[in-house]
Motif scaffolding. Structure first.
Motif, mmCIF file in Angstrom:
data_model
loop_
_atom_site.group_PDB
_atom_site.id
_atom_site.type_symbol
_atom_site.label_atom_id
_atom_site.label_comp_id
_atom_site.label_asym_id
_atom_site.label_seq_id
_atom_site.Cartn_x
_atom_site.Cartn_y
_atom_site.Cartn_z
ATOM 1 N N GLY A 11 -88.765 68.083 131.589
ATOM 2 C CA GLY A 11 -88.213 69.403 131.323
ATOM 3 C C GLY A 11 -87.359 69.510 130.085
ATOM 4 N N TYR A 12 -86.859 68.408 129.567
ATOM 5 C CA TYR A 12 -86.050 68.446 128.347
ATOM 6 C C TYR A 12 -86.896 68.657 127.098
ATOM 7 C CZ TYR A 12 -81.899 66.917 130.896
ATOM 8 O OH TYR A 12 -80.833 66.845 131.762
ATOM 9 N N GLY A 13 -88.208 68.695 127.247
ATOM 10 C CA GLY A 13 -89.057 69.002 126.103
ATOM 11 C C GLY A 13 -89.590 67.785 125.388
ATOM 12 N N LEU A 14 -89.862 66.722 126.134
ATOM 13 C CA LEU A 14 -90.398 65.504 125.537
ATOM 14 C C LEU A 14 -91.683 65.083 126.232
ATOM 15 C CD1 LEU A 14 -87.314 63.132 125.041
ATOM 16 C CD2 LEU A 14 -88.430 64.583 123.338
ATOM 17 N N LEU A 15 -92.564 64.470 125.480
ATOM 18 C CA LEU A 15 -93.714 63.741 126.012
ATOM 19 C C LEU A 15 -93.488 62.283 125.630
ATOM 20 C CD1 LEU A 15 -96.540 63.674 127.320
ATOM 21 C CD2 LEU A 15 -97.486 64.036 125.024
ATOM 22 N N VAL A 16 -93.466 61.396 126.618
ATOM 23 C CA VAL A 16 -93.102 60.003 126.397
ATOM 24 C C VAL A 16 -94.240 59.108 126.884
ATOM 25 C CG1 VAL A 16 -91.395 58.193 126.857
ATOM 26 C CG2 VAL A 16 -90.679 60.591 126.754
ATOM 27 N N ALA A 17 -94.563 58.072 126.108
ATOM 28 C CA ALA A 17 -95.552 57.074 126.493
ATOM 29 C C ALA A 17 -94.833 55.786 126.841
ATOM 30 C CB ALA A 17 -96.553 56.844 125.359
ATOM 31 N N THR A 64 -99.703 71.482 128.493
ATOM 32 C CA THR A 64 -99.176 72.831 128.301
ATOM 33 C C THR A 64 -97.656 72.750 128.330
ATOM 34 O OG1 THR A 64 -101.083 73.821 129.391
ATOM 35 C CG2 THR A 64 -99.122 75.185 129.173
ATOM 36 N N ALA A 65 -96.996 73.251 127.313
ATOM 37 C CA ALA A 65 -95.543 73.229 127.227
ATOM 38 C C ALA A 65 -95.024 74.646 127.055
ATOM 39 C CB ALA A 65 -95.075 72.355 126.059
ATOM 40 N N GLN A 83 -92.647 62.178 121.695
ATOM 41 C CA GLN A 83 -92.975 63.365 120.911
ATOM 42 C C GLN A 83 -92.167 64.555 121.438
ATOM 43 O OE1 GLN A 83 -93.688 65.731 118.387
ATOM 44 N NE2 GLN A 83 -95.294 64.183 118.086
ATOM 45 N N LYS A 84 -91.445 65.241 120.517
ATOM 46 C CA LYS A 84 -90.714 66.448 120.889
ATOM 47 C C LYS A 84 -91.678 67.624 120.957
ATOM 48 C CE LYS A 84 -86.241 65.121 118.934
ATOM 49 N NZ LYS A 84 -85.145 65.501 117.986
ATOM 50 N N LEU A 85 -91.501 68.446 122.003
ATOM 51 C CA LEU A 85 -92.417 69.564 122.229
ATOM 52 C C LEU A 85 -91.820 70.911 121.837
ATOM 53 C CD1 LEU A 85 -93.687 68.443 125.760
ATOM 54 C CD2 LEU A 85 -94.850 68.126 123.560
#
Length: 454
Positions: free
Chosen positions: A180-186, A218-219, A198-200
């Motif tokens: 929910g903080y706006g990140l996609l993390v691998a 989807t963000a 990656q910041k969304l």
């Protein structure tokens, strides 16, 4: 002032009374007689209780039918890596015992609270079950219930408790986490080490889908992303109109052939070429169930599910649609909402409706075969009916339709007629969809525990 004598007062009162009677008689003589209209008397509230007045009579029939169903053979699957909207990741019929019981429970972090919710369904791969709590903690648990590692992915400079939600997918040794903080993390699946971030620039509470070297997500309920799995760099983006009245969590995109199908908070559905993001077709899931305030929220809550040449999508305000995969043309519309994705099986699709019913719909035309009421209001007093039990699923496992309930039961139903054929307790109630791998069913409780049934 001089008072009138009593006799004079009495005459005045009688005069006023007689004048009133004469006026009433004159008015009654001018009044036309009531016209009684012929026909059946209907409750004026029936239109609010019965749904959409534009529906024809056949769609309003709530009769249940028992109908045979041809199910695919049950098989023991080693993994449940992603949302099942993409055919390649869907376990059509997972093997599960007829009477599973709770064999272990393991903590995953923060459970449901007033501001935070666990919405990420577990994913399973390589002998590990991956979970995301109501905050930012990712946990890997062994199939015997031992915690292998934990990783807090709270962004630097942020405070806990300011955002919630997110989703999980695992592919080729990497766990992809949106939050929910706006990140996609691998993350490395074996150790939990961060590979890239990656910041969304928007809420990242949607569930990711990984396919062919790209992560689709989807963000913010109005932007579709394609991010490279190798380094987290953006490959392309698509957008739609924004809508702030949405449900927590965004629908997982579905991949079919060369297309990626996205659902958005506005109710729009877009199919794009998955490599370049060029739009192929647009559609929508519009419509609402009259008389329900929640029906004003038209968010896509039944994420796109591809089966054959069709895409099934639903909203939580009263509509489920079947679309042609190649063109987006609408094949049928069911006047039922979907709080989660439909699960296709045989000639039918199964879904939990906006009225907390487990439904079996005919996949050919969307007609209702049967419906079963699930526990709904947490309090039965009419003035206290403002909070409901969440129901999660359905999936097909062990020859039965499985639903995990927030009231504290894992329920099993006969797919032919909807009869409940079993139930087992879920301590503290379920908060995610159930998943099955290696003959075990996994679900997360509202208390932040991963539960395993075998």
């Amino acid at each position: 002032m001089t008072a009138l004598p009593r006799s004079t007062q009495g005459l005045a009162a009688k005069s006023i009374w007689l004048s009133g009677m004469m006026l009433a008689l004159l008015l009654s003589a001018c009044t036309e007689p009531d016209v009684v209209l012929p026909g059946k008397r209907e409750d004026i509230r029936a239109v609010l209780q019965g749904g959409d007045p534009l529906a024809d009579e056949t769609t309003a029939v709530r009769t249940n039918f028992s109908r045979p169903i041809s199910l695919p053979a049950a098989r023991s699957n080693a993994s449940w890596p992603q949302a099942f909207g993409t055919p390649g990741y869907r376990v059509a019929h997972a093997a599960l015992s007829a009477a599973p019981r709770l064999i272990w429970s393991a903590p995953i972090g923060e459970g449901d609270g007033r501001r935070a919710r666990v919405i990420a369904a577990p994913v399973v791969d390589g002998g590990r079950i991956f979970t995301l709590d109501a905050g930012t903690q990712v946990t890997a648990t062994s199939t015997s219930g031992q915690t292998l590692w934990t990783r807090d992915i709270l962004p630097a400079g942020e405070r806990k408790g300011l955002a919630t939600g997110g989703g999980l997918a695992v592919d080729q040794g990497t766990v992809y986490v949106s939050q929910g903080y706006g990140l996609l993390v691998a993350l490395d699946a074996a150790t939990g080490a961060v590979r890239w971030t990656q910041k969304l620039d928007a809420s990242g509470s949607g569930t990711p889908t990984v396919y062919g070297g790209l992560v689709y997500l989807t963000a913010g309920d109005d932007t579709g992303w394609a991010v490279r799995t190798s380094d987290g760099r953006i490959e392309w983006q698509i957008g739609t109109i924004s809508d702030i009245d949405n449900v927590l969590g965004a629908p997982a995109p579905a991949i079919a052939g060369d297309l990626a199908i996205f659902g958005f908070g506005s109710g729009e559905v877009q199919a794009v070429f998955r490599r370049g993001g060029l739009r192929r077709w647009d559609s929508s899931v519009l419509g609402e169930r009259l008389g329900r305030a929640v029906a004003e929220v038209g968010d896509v809550t039944g994420y796109p599910v591809v089966a054959g040449d069709r895409v099934y999508v639903g909203n939580q305000s009263g509509r489920i649609v079947a679309l042609n995969l190649g063109s987006g043309e609408r094949i049928w519309t069911a006047r039922e909402g979907a709080v989660g994705p439909v699960f296709p099986a045989g000639d039918s699709v199964f879904v939990i409706s906006d009225l907390n019913e487990l439904l079996r719909l005919d996949a050919g035309d969307g007609s209702r075969v049967w419906g079963v009421e699930l526990p709904k209001f947490t309090r039965e007093r009419p003035r206290r009916r403002f909070q409901i039990y969440a129901q999660h699923g359905p999936i097909l496992a062990g020859g039965r339709i499985v639903v995990a309930g927030g009231e504290g039961l894992l329920r099993f139903f006969d797919p032919r007629d909807g009869r409940q054929v079993g139930a087992v307790e879920v301590p503290d109630g379920a908060t995610t969809e159930p998943v099955v791998a290696n003959g075990s069913l996994y679900v997360v409780s509202r208390a932040g525990k991963l539960l395993a049934y075998r």
